[in-house]
Motif scaffolding. Sequence first.
Motif, PDB file in Angstrom:
ATOM      1  N   SER A  50      -1.581  13.145   9.244  1.00 17.78           N
ATOM      2  CA  SER A  50      -2.373  12.861   8.042  1.00 17.78           C
ATOM      3  C   SER A  50      -1.473  12.773   6.808  1.00 17.78           C
ATOM      4  O   SER A  50      -1.730  11.979   5.907  1.00 17.78           O
ATOM      5  CB  SER A  50      -3.468  13.908   7.853  1.00 17.78           C
ATOM      6  N   ILE A  51      -0.419  13.570   6.782  1.00 18.88           N
ATOM      7  CA  ILE A  51       0.521  13.491   5.667  1.00 18.88           C
ATOM      8  C   ILE A  51       1.240  12.152   5.682  1.00 18.88           C
ATOM      9  O   ILE A  51       1.413  11.507   4.645  1.00 18.88           O
ATOM     10  CB  ILE A  51       1.528  14.665   5.727  1.00 18.88           C
ATOM     11  N   LYS A  52       1.657  11.686   6.853  1.00 22.87           N
ATOM     12  CA  LYS A  52       2.313  10.385   6.969  1.00 22.87           C
ATOM     13  C   LYS A  52       1.381   9.264   6.532  1.00 22.87           C
ATOM     14  O   LYS A  52       1.792   8.347   5.826  1.00 22.87           O
ATOM     15  CB  LYS A  52       2.777  10.142   8.412  1.00 22.87           C
ATOM     16  N   LYS A  53       0.112   9.342   6.935  1.00 23.02           N
ATOM     17  CA  LYS A  53      -0.861   8.320   6.538  1.00 23.02           C
ATOM     18  C   LYS A  53      -1.052   8.313   5.022  1.00 23.02           C
ATOM     19  O   LYS A  53      -1.134   7.266   4.394  1.00 23.02           O
ATOM     20  CB  LYS A  53      -2.202   8.563   7.227  1.00 23.02           C
ATOM     21  N   LEU A  54      -1.104   9.500   4.434  1.00 23.06           N
ATOM     22  CA  LEU A  54      -1.276   9.604   2.986  1.00 23.06           C
ATOM     23  C   LEU A  54      -0.069   9.026   2.248  1.00 23.06           C
ATOM     24  O   LEU A  54      -0.223   8.316   1.252  1.00 23.06           O
ATOM     25  CB  LEU A  54      -1.487  11.068   2.594  1.00 23.06           C
ATOM     26  N   LYS A  55       1.141   9.294   2.744  1.00 20.87           N
ATOM     27  CA  LYS A  55       2.340   8.746   2.112  1.00 20.87           C
ATOM     28  C   LYS A  55       2.359   7.225   2.201  1.00 20.87           C
ATOM     29  O   LYS A  55       2.713   6.543   1.245  1.00 20.87           O
ATOM     30  CB  LYS A  55       3.598   9.328   2.771  1.00 20.87           C
ATOM     31  N   ASN A  56       1.988   6.681   3.354  1.00 25.58           N
ATOM     32  CA  ASN A  56       1.933   5.222   3.504  1.00 25.58           C
ATOM     33  C   ASN A  56       0.903   4.616   2.560  1.00 25.58           C
ATOM     34  O   ASN A  56       1.136   3.576   1.947  1.00 25.58           O
ATOM     35  CB  ASN A  56       1.618   4.838   4.948  1.00 25.58           C
ATOM     36  N   TRP A  57      -0.257   5.266   2.443  1.00 25.66           N
ATOM     37  CA  TRP A  57      -1.295   4.764   1.547  1.00 25.66           C
ATOM     38  C   TRP A  57      -0.789   4.764   0.102  1.00 25.66           C
ATOM     39  O   TRP A  57      -0.976   3.800  -0.633  1.00 25.66           O
ATOM     40  CB  TRP A  57      -2.552   5.622   1.653  1.00 25.66           C
ATOM     41  N   ALA A  58      -0.113   5.861  -0.305  1.00 27.38           N
ATOM     42  CA  ALA A  58       0.394   5.961  -1.676  1.00 27.38           C
ATOM     43  C   ALA A  58       1.443   4.892  -1.935  1.00 27.38           C
ATOM     44  O   ALA A  58       1.469   4.286  -3.009  1.00 27.38           O
ATOM     45  CB  ALA A  58       0.965   7.351  -1.920  1.00 27.38           C
ATOM     46  N   LYS A  59       2.315   4.639  -0.959  1.00 25.64           N
ATOM     47  CA  LYS A  59       3.354   3.622  -1.126  1.00 25.64           C
ATOM     48  C   LYS A  59       2.720   2.240  -1.295  1.00 25.64           C
ATOM     49  O   LYS A  59       3.108   1.477  -2.178  1.00 25.64           O
ATOM     50  CB  LYS A  59       4.285   3.613   0.089  1.00 25.64           C
TER      51      LYS A  59
END
Length: 76
Positions: A6-15
């Motif tokens: 979920s952290i990886k998904k959130l970072k990708n979304w923010a990028k």
Amino acid sequence: MAELESIKKLKNWAKNFKSEVYTLALKMIPEPVLEEARKKAIDFRPGKQKSWGAAIIIIAVWVCLLVMVTVLVIKQ
């Protein structure tokens, strides 16, 4: 492990979101303004802008602070 995903998904979304915001902001800037900024960026020379006076003042302030701290430590 699910937390990591979920952290990886959130970072990708923010990028992706940040990229879209930058794209939108660039589209909102008029073309003549962008051209002028590009010309100024090409002509900009970072080594050209040195302020020795400001450097001397900053160094003098640090030396004064060092002397003050030294005097206070010696008096104790």
